[in-house]
Design a protein around this motif. Structure first.
Motif, mmCIF file in Angstrom:
data_model
loop_
_atom_site.group_PDB
_atom_site.id
_atom_site.type_symbol
_atom_site.label_atom_id
_atom_site.label_comp_id
_atom_site.label_asym_id
_atom_site.label_seq_id
_atom_site.Cartn_x
_atom_site.Cartn_y
_atom_site.Cartn_z
ATOM 1 N N HIS A 1 24.904 51.587 42.844
ATOM 2 C CA HIS A 1 25.995 51.709 43.821
ATOM 3 C C HIS A 1 27.268 52.219 43.131
ATOM 4 O O HIS A 1 27.972 53.062 43.683
ATOM 5 N N LEU A 2 27.541 51.727 41.934
ATOM 6 C CA LEU A 2 28.706 52.208 41.186
ATOM 7 C C LEU A 2 28.579 53.695 40.879
ATOM 8 O O LEU A 2 29.553 54.450 41.001
ATOM 9 N N VAL A 3 27.396 54.138 40.507
ATOM 10 C CA VAL A 3 27.187 55.555 40.209
ATOM 11 C C VAL A 3 27.373 56.399 41.466
ATOM 12 O O VAL A 3 28.013 57.456 41.428
ATOM 13 N N ARG A 4 26.833 55.949 42.598
ATOM 14 C CA ARG A 4 27.002 56.707 43.848
ATOM 15 C C ARG A 4 28.467 56.820 44.250
ATOM 16 O O ARG A 4 28.936 57.892 44.652
ATOM 17 N N THR A 5 29.200 55.721 44.131
ATOM 18 C CA THR A 5 30.627 55.759 44.456
ATOM 19 C C THR A 5 31.369 56.677 43.494
ATOM 20 O O THR A 5 32.207 57.482 43.915
ATOM 21 N N ALA A 6 31.061 56.589 42.221
ATOM 22 C CA ALA A 6 31.706 57.451 41.233
ATOM 23 C C ALA A 6 31.364 58.915 41.485
ATOM 24 O O ALA A 6 32.206 59.798 41.306
ATOM 25 N N TRP B 1 32.948 39.272 31.034
ATOM 26 C CA TRP B 1 32.019 38.782 32.042
ATOM 27 C C TRP B 1 32.138 37.284 32.315
ATOM 28 O O TRP B 1 31.994 36.842 33.447
ATOM 29 N N ARG B 2 32.416 36.488 31.304
ATOM 30 C CA ARG B 2 32.504 35.049 31.546
ATOM 31 C C ARG B 2 33.561 34.731 32.597
ATOM 32 O O ARG B 2 33.342 33.918 33.478
ATOM 33 N N LYS B 3 34.681 35.386 32.504
ATOM 34 C CA LYS B 3 35.757 35.154 33.469
ATOM 35 C C LYS B 3 35.431 35.822 34.815
ATOM 36 O O LYS B 3 35.618 35.235 35.871
ATOM 37 N N ILE B 4 34.935 37.050 34.766
ATOM 38 C CA ILE B 4 34.642 37.804 35.987
ATOM 39 C C ILE B 4 33.536 37.141 36.795
ATOM 40 O O ILE B 4 33.590 37.104 38.021
ATOM 41 N N SER B 5 32.538 36.607 36.125
ATOM 42 C CA SER B 5 31.405 35.996 36.839
ATOM 43 C C SER B 5 31.821 34.779 37.651
ATOM 44 O O SER B 5 31.118 34.379 38.575
ATOM 45 N N ARG B 6 32.965 34.192 37.326
ATOM 46 C CA ARG B 6 33.445 33.033 38.081
ATOM 47 C C ARG B 6 34.309 33.425 39.277
ATOM 48 O O ARG B 6 34.718 32.569 40.061
ATOM 49 N N LEU B 7 34.598 34.716 39.450
ATOM 50 C CA LEU B 7 35.384 35.172 40.595
ATOM 51 C C LEU B 7 34.593 34.987 41.887
ATOM 52 O O LEU B 7 33.354 34.964 41.870
ATOM 53 N N ASP B 8 35.311 34.917 42.996
ATOM 54 C CA ASP B 8 34.649 34.798 44.291
ATOM 55 C C ASP B 8 33.816 36.027 44.622
ATOM 56 O O ASP B 8 32.768 35.933 45.231
ATOM 57 N N ASN B 9 34.316 37.210 44.208
ATOM 58 C CA ASN B 9 33.630 38.452 44.551
ATOM 59 C C ASN B 9 33.654 39.412 43.361
ATOM 60 O O ASN B 9 34.470 40.328 43.315
ATOM 61 N N PRO B 10 32.763 39.233 42.394
ATOM 62 C CA PRO B 10 32.750 40.138 41.242
ATOM 63 C C PRO B 10 32.413 41.581 41.609
ATOM 64 O O PRO B 10 32.804 42.513 40.921
ATOM 65 N N THR B 11 31.728 41.784 42.746
ATOM 66 C CA THR B 11 31.408 43.132 43.196
ATOM 67 C C THR B 11 32.669 43.901 43.552
ATOM 68 O O THR B 11 32.829 45.066 43.178
ATOM 69 N N ALA B 12 33.569 43.269 44.269
ATOM 70 C CA ALA B 12 34.832 43.920 44.622
ATOM 71 C C ALA B 12 35.653 44.197 43.373
ATOM 72 O O ALA B 12 36.298 45.255 43.249
ATOM 73 N N TYR B 13 35.621 43.278 42.428
ATOM 74 C CA TYR B 13 36.338 43.481 41.171
ATOM 75 C C TYR B 13 35.752 44.695 40.429
ATOM 76 O O TYR B 13 36.484 45.512 39.888
ATOM 77 N N ALA B 14 34.431 44.831 40.446
ATOM 78 C CA ALA B 14 33.777 45.968 39.796
ATOM 79 C C ALA B 14 34.206 47.280 40.438
ATOM 80 O O ALA B 14 34.455 48.273 39.741
ATOM 81 N N GLN B 15 34.311 47.299 41.769
ATOM 82 C CA GLN B 15 34.764 48.513 42.464
ATOM 83 C C GLN B 15 36.194 48.855 42.067
ATOM 84 O O GLN B 15 36.519 50.024 41.858
#
Length: 175
Positions: free
Chosen positions: A26-31, A57-71
């Protein structure tokens, strides 16, 4: 087989691998859309995004929505690349080597070409708002713009896109 912390290694990298496997394409398609059809740059941007995520990743994985953070990281990586680009590279009409199984390949090619001709900020707004189906507020936060700035930029970008498509848009509307 998943490794557990008791086996001497942390489970943290496996969680990241699961995330990367699930969201990488999905990241590749968006990019790909953000770059205006440059498949190689899209893969590079997605890889750099995943590398940045892995580092925290340790901090990001605890976020409510790591997918949105990745975008958000992907968009920022793309915008940073555009600002720093010192070479004279230009988007060409060469697309991914992957075959496309569209019922209307001419429409897809025309849209990608027209999208590639838009300025970077306009293209980014359109991809986030209409491809990623992000809200105005989410897009504004990702691009560090005001909500009204996103709305006006999207409206102007759509006019430019319609102008770039010209007669092709009318032909495809008849299909």
């Amino acid at each position: 087989m998943k490794r557990t912390p008791s086996s001497g290694t942390s489970a943290q990298p496996l969680d990241f691998r699961d995330f990367a496997a699930a969201r990488g394409c999905h990241l590749v398609r968006t990019a790909f859309l953000l770059t205006g059809g440059d498949a190689h740059l899209a893969e590079d941007l997605a890889q750099e995004t995943l590398a940045r995520l892995f580092a925290r990743w340790r901090k990001i994985s605890r976020l409510d929505n790591p997918t949105a953070y990745a975008q958000t990281v992907l968009v920022n990586t793309f915008l940073t690349h555009r600002r720093r680009r010192s070479s004279g590279e230009h988007v060409t009409s060469t697309f991914s080597e992957q075959p496309v199984h569209d019922t209307e390949p001419e429409l897809r090619l025309a849209l990608l070409k027209a999208l590639g001709e838009l300025p970077v900020q306009d293209r980014t707004v359109l991809v986030l708002r209409y491809w990623e189906d992000r809200s105005v507020e989410e897009t504004a936060a990702m691009m560090r713009l005001s909500a009204s700035g996103v709305r006006s930029r999207a409206a102007r970008a759509l006019v430019k896109l319609r102008t770039a498509l010209g007669e092709e848009l009318e032909q495809f509307a008849e299909l």
